[in-house]
Design a protein around this motif. Structure first.
Motif, short mmCIF file in Angstrom:
data_model
loop_
_atom_site.label_atom_id
_atom_site.label_comp_id
_atom_site.label_asym_id
_atom_site.label_seq_id
_atom_site.Cartn_x
_atom_site.Cartn_y
_atom_site.Cartn_z
N SER A 65 0.81 -1.22 0.00
CA SER A 65 0.00 0.00 0.00
C SER A 65 0.83 1.26 0.00
O SER A 65 0.33 2.35 -0.31
CB SER A 65 -0.94 0.02 1.21
N ASP A 66 2.12 1.16 0.36
CA ASP A 66 2.96 2.35 0.38
C ASP A 66 4.41 1.97 0.17
O ASP A 66 4.79 0.80 0.19
CB ASP A 66 2.78 3.13 1.69
N MET A 67 5.25 2.99 0.00
CA MET A 67 6.67 2.77 -0.28
C MET A 67 7.42 2.17 0.91
O MET A 67 8.43 1.50 0.74
CB MET A 67 7.34 4.08 -0.70
N ALA A 68 6.91 2.42 2.11
CA ALA A 68 7.60 1.89 3.30
C ALA A 68 7.69 0.38 3.23
O ALA A 68 8.67 -0.22 3.70
CB ALA A 68 6.86 2.33 4.56
N ALA A 69 6.69 -0.26 2.63
CA ALA A 69 6.70 -1.72 2.53
C ALA A 69 7.66 -2.21 1.47
O ALA A 69 7.93 -3.41 1.39
CB ALA A 69 5.28 -2.21 2.20
N LEU A 70 8.18 -1.31 0.66
CA LEU A 70 9.07 -1.69 -0.45
C LEU A 70 10.54 -1.41 -0.15
O LEU A 70 11.38 -1.68 -1.00
CB LEU A 70 8.64 -0.95 -1.73
N GLU A 71 10.85 -0.86 1.02
CA GLU A 71 12.24 -0.65 1.39
C GLU A 71 12.68 -1.73 2.36
O GLU A 71 12.00 -2.01 3.35
CB GLU A 71 12.46 0.73 2.01
N LEU A 72 13.82 -2.36 2.06
CA LEU A 72 14.33 -3.42 2.91
C LEU A 72 15.23 -2.84 3.99
O LEU A 72 16.13 -2.05 3.69
CB LEU A 72 15.13 -4.43 2.09
N PRO A 73 15.04 -3.22 5.22
CA PRO A 73 15.94 -2.76 6.28
C PRO A 73 17.31 -3.41 6.13
O PRO A 73 17.43 -4.52 5.60
CB PRO A 73 15.25 -3.22 7.56
N LYS A 74 18.33 -2.72 6.61
CA LYS A 74 19.68 -3.28 6.51
C LYS A 74 19.81 -4.61 7.25
O LYS A 74 20.62 -5.46 6.88
CB LYS A 74 20.71 -2.27 7.04
N ALA A 75 18.99 -4.79 8.27
CA ALA A 75 19.03 -6.05 9.02
C ALA A 75 18.68 -7.23 8.12
O ALA A 75 19.21 -8.33 8.29
CB ALA A 75 18.08 -5.98 10.21
N GLU A 76 17.78 -7.00 7.15
CA GLU A 76 17.42 -8.09 6.24
C GLU A 76 18.57 -8.40 5.29
O GLU A 76 18.78 -9.56 4.92
CB GLU A 76 16.16 -7.72 5.46
N LEU A 77 19.31 -7.38 4.89
CA LEU A 77 20.48 -7.63 4.04
C LEU A 77 21.51 -8.44 4.80
O LEU A 77 22.10 -9.39 4.26
CB LEU A 77 21.09 -6.30 3.58
N GLN A 78 21.75 -8.06 6.04
CA GLN A 78 22.73 -8.79 6.85
C GLN A 78 22.26 -10.21 7.12
O GLN A 78 23.06 -11.15 7.12
CB GLN A 78 22.95 -8.05 8.18
N ALA A 79 20.95 -10.39 7.31
CA ALA A 79 20.42 -11.72 7.55
C ALA A 79 20.62 -12.61 6.32
O ALA A 79 20.90 -13.81 6.44
CB ALA A 79 18.93 -11.64 7.91
N ALA A 80 20.47 -12.01 5.12
CA ALA A 80 20.71 -12.77 3.90
C ALA A 80 22.16 -13.22 3.82
O ALA A 80 22.45 -14.36 3.44
CB ALA A 80 20.34 -11.92 2.67
N LEU A 81 23.06 -12.33 4.21
CA LEU A 81 24.48 -12.69 4.20
C LEU A 81 24.77 -13.78 5.22
O LEU A 81 25.46 -14.77 4.93
CB LEU A 81 25.32 -11.44 4.51
N ASP A 82 24.21 -13.63 6.42
CA ASP A 82 24.45 -14.61 7.47
C ASP A 82 23.84 -15.97 7.13
O ASP A 82 24.30 -17.00 7.63
CB ASP A 82 23.87 -14.11 8.80
N GLY A 83 22.81 -15.97 6.28
CA GLY A 83 22.13 -17.21 5.95
C GLY A 83 22.76 -18.01 4.82
O GLY A 83 22.31 -19.11 4.52
N LEU A 84 23.79 -17.44 4.19
CA LEU A 84 24.44 -18.16 3.10
C LEU A 84 25.22 -19.36 3.63
O LEU A 84 25.67 -19.37 4.78
CB LEU A 84 25.40 -17.23 2.35
N SER A 85 25.41 -20.34 2.77
CA SER A 85 26.30 -21.43 3.12
C SER A 85 27.72 -20.88 3.24
O SER A 85 28.04 -19.82 2.68
CB SER A 85 26.25 -22.52 2.06
N THR A 86 28.56 -21.58 3.96
CA THR A 86 29.96 -21.15 4.10
C THR A 86 30.61 -21.00 2.74
O THR A 86 31.34 -20.03 2.48
CB THR A 86 30.74 -22.16 4.96
N GLU A 87 30.35 -21.94 1.84
CA GLU A 87 30.96 -21.91 0.51
C GLU A 87 30.52 -20.68 -0.27
O GLU A 87 31.35 -19.99 -0.88
CB GLU A 87 30.57 -23.17 -0.26
N GLN A 88 29.22 -20.36 -0.24
CA GLN A 88 28.71 -19.21 -0.97
C GLN A 88 29.26 -17.91 -0.38
O GLN A 88 29.66 -17.01 -1.12
CB GLN A 88 27.18 -19.19 -0.93
N ARG A 89 29.26 -17.81 0.93
CA ARG A 89 29.74 -16.57 1.56
C ARG A 89 31.22 -16.35 1.27
O ARG A 89 31.63 -15.23 0.94
CB ARG A 89 29.50 -16.60 3.06
N GLN A 90 32.00 -17.39 1.37
CA GLN A 90 33.43 -17.24 1.09
C GLN A 90 33.68 -16.85 -0.36
O GLN A 90 34.54 -16.02 -0.64
CB GLN A 90 34.16 -18.54 1.43
#
Length: 438
Positions: A65-90
Motif C-alpha cells: 500500500s505504500d513505499m515503506a513496505a518496499l524498502e528493505l531494512p539493513k538487518a534483512e540484508l545482513q540476515a541474507a548474508l548470514d544465511g548463506l552457506s559457508t561456501e557461498q559466503r566465502q
C-alpha cells in the motif's frame, strides 16, 4: 537442438560485407515498449510514490500500500548474508575483495601546478576530483540472480567515495534472491527498494516523496529498463545502454577445442541474441571446435538458447594469420576478447578496440564475469571503439581549477581579446580587456 554454426573465411571476396551483416544488431526498442515507458516515466514524475506503488502492484503482483513496505531494512540484508552457506559466503567475499583491490588502483586524484610559462607568474591551474553525491543501482530480480552485478557496480562506486548508493531490485510475487541481498550487504549499499522496471528508473531519475533523486543510474535490465535509462539520460547520467553479450576468440590452434567450444557456449547461453565468434588460423582446429560443439551441446541445460545464438549470430572464421585476426578483431571491437594463443603477449599491442582482453588459454572470460577483479560491465555493439569498462572514474567528476594572477591576466587577456573579436563576441572581449593595464 543442433547448432550448425556458420563457417566463414577471410579470403572470401565478400567476407567484410558478410561479417558486418553478422555484427549488425538493431538495438532500437519496440514502439509499444517506447510508448509504455514514456507513460510510466511521466506518471512517476507527476505522482511519485503513488505511481511506483501502483506499478509494483500491477507488474510485480505485490500486495503493498505504500513505499515503506518496499524498502528493505539493513538487518534483512545482513540476515541474507548470514544465511548463506559457508561456501557461498566465502566465494562472494573473495570475489568482492578482488574487485575492490583492482578498482582501488583506479582512483583519480586532484592535482595543481604553477604555470611557469612567460608572463604567467603567480598563475595556478589544476583539476579537482569529486565523487558523485548519490547513485542508483538497478539489479535484475526475481528468478534472475546476479550478485556479481551488485559487486561490479557497487564496489567502484564505494571506492570512488559516492555519498549514497541506492539499489532497486524487483521482487515479482515476493521472490527475493538471497545472494543479491547478501552482495548488497557486503558492498555497503545504503538503501534497497524492491521495485523494478521503468518505474524504478523513473523514481531514481526524478525522485519521489521517499526515493531521493540520484545523479547517475547504473546496472543492467530488460528492454523497458534500457529504454527508460536512454530517456532519462541528461536528467541524470547513465552507465550505458548495453546490447547483447559478446565474445571473440582468437586462436592459433594450440588450445583445447573443448575449452574453446565451452567459451563460445558461455556467451551464447546469456540469450539468443548473444554473439560468439572464433577467429582461427588453423582449419583443422576449427573442425575440432565444430566437433566439440556438436558433442558438448546436448549436455548443456540451456542448449536451446545456446544453439539459437550460435546459429543466428555465431561464426567460426578462418583467417590467414594472426595479424589479420587482430585487424578483424579491431573491426568487431568486441566486449570480450580471448587471446587463446601460445604466445599472446606479442599481439596485445595490435588490439585497439576491446572491452576486456583475456590473455592465454587459462584466462577464460567466465572468470572475468565473477572474480578476476576488473569490471564485467563492458561496452557492447562495437562501442569499445570509443567506450571503456565501468570503473571508479565513472563515479567521479573532474572540475577545472583556474587561478590567474594579475600578470597572467595581462598575457591571456590580449590573446582572449583577439579570439573573442574574431568570433564576434564583443562582451567576451571587453570582459578580458577590462583587466588589462594601460
Amino acid at each position: 537442438m543442433s547448432a550448425q554454426i556458420r563457417r566463414l573465411s577471410s579470403s572470401e571476396p565478400d567476407f567484410i560485407a558478410t561479417l558486418d551483416a553478422l555484427l549488425a544488431f538493431e538495438g532500437s526498442a519496440d514502439a509499444a515498449i517506447e510508448q509504455a515507458v514514456g507513460d510510466i516515466l511521466q506518471n512517476v514524475r507527476k505522482n511519485g510514490d503513488a505511481a511506483v506503488v501502483e506499478y509494483t502492484r500491477r507488474f510485480d503482483h505485490l500486495d503493498v500500500s505504500d513505499m515503506a513496505a518496499l524498502e528493505l531494512p539493513k538487518a534483512e540484508l545482513q540476515a541474507a548474508l548470514d544465511g548463506l552457506s559457508t561456501e557461498q559466503r566465502q566465494a562472494l567475499e573473495a570475489a568482492a575483495a578482488r574487485v575492490r583491490t583492482y578498482h582501488e588502483r583506479q582512483v583519480l586524484e586532484s592535482w595543481r601546478y604553477n604555470d611557469e610559462s612567460a608572463g604567467m607568474a603567480g598563475t595556478r591551474l589544476g583539476q579537482k576530483v569529486t565523487p558523485l553525491d548519490r547513485v542508483g543501482l538497478y539489479v535484475p530480480g526475481g528468478r534472475a540472480s546476479y550478485p556479481s552485478s551488485v559487486l561490479m557496480n557497487a564496489i567502484p562506486a564505494k571506492v570512488a567515495g559516492v555519498g549514497e548508493l541506492i539499489m532497486v531490485v524487483p521482487t515479482p510475487r515476493g521472490e527475493r534472491s538471497q545472494l543479491v541481498l547478501a552482495a548488497a550487504a557486503i558492498t555497503g549499499v545504503d538503501r534497497v527498494f524492491t521495485i523494478g522496471g521503468a518505474q524504478a528508473v523513473a523514481a531514481l531519475a526524478y525522485g519521489t516523496q521517499t526515493i531521493p533523486q540520484v545523479d547517475k543510474i547504473v546496472g543492467p535490465g530488460n528492454a523497458y529498463v534500457a529504454s527508460a535509462k536512454r530517456r532519462v539520460f541528461g536528467t541524470v547520467g547513465i552507465d550505458m545502454v548495453a546490447g547483447p553479450s559478446e565474445v571473440l576468440i582468437i586462436s592459433d590452434g594450440t588450445g583445447n577445442p573443448d575449452w574453446v567450444a565451452m567459451d563460445l557456449f558461455a556467451q551464447a547461453e546469456h540469450d539468443e541474441l548473444a554473439q560468439s565468434i572464433l577467429l582461427c588460423t588453423d582449419e583443422d582446429f576449427i573442425a575440432q571446435v565444430e566437433a566439440s560443439i556438436a558433442r558438448l551441446l546436448p549436455e548443456m541445460p540451456r542448449r536451446d538458447t545456446i544453439a539459437t545464438s550460435l546459429v543466428n549470430r555465431g561464426a567460426l572464421v578462418r583467417v590467414r594469420d594472426l595479424a589479420e585476426a587482430c585487424e578483424v578483431a579491431n573491426r568487431i571491437a568486441p566486449e570480450h576478447l580471448e587471446l587463446s594463443l601460445a604466445d599472446p603477449y606479442q599481439w596485445i599491442d595490435q588490439i585497439r578496440h576491446a572491452g576486456a582482453i583475456f590473455i592465454g588459454h587459462y584466462s577464460v572470460e567466465a572468470l572475468g564475469d565473477y572474480c578476476a577483479g576488473p569490471n564485467h560491465v563492458l561496452p557492447t555493439m562495437r562501442s569499445a571503439r570509443f567506450s571503456s569498462p565501468l570503473g571508479v572514474y565513472d563515479f567521479q567528476k573532474r572540475t577545472s581549477l583556474i587561478d590567474i594572477s594579475e600578470q597572467g591576466a595581462q598575457t591571456l587577456g590580449r590573446i582572449a581579446s583577439v579570439l573573442a573579436h574574431g568570433e564576434g563576441l564583443q562582451a567576451h572581449a571587453r570582459s578580458a580587456e577590462m583587466r588589462l593595464k594601460g
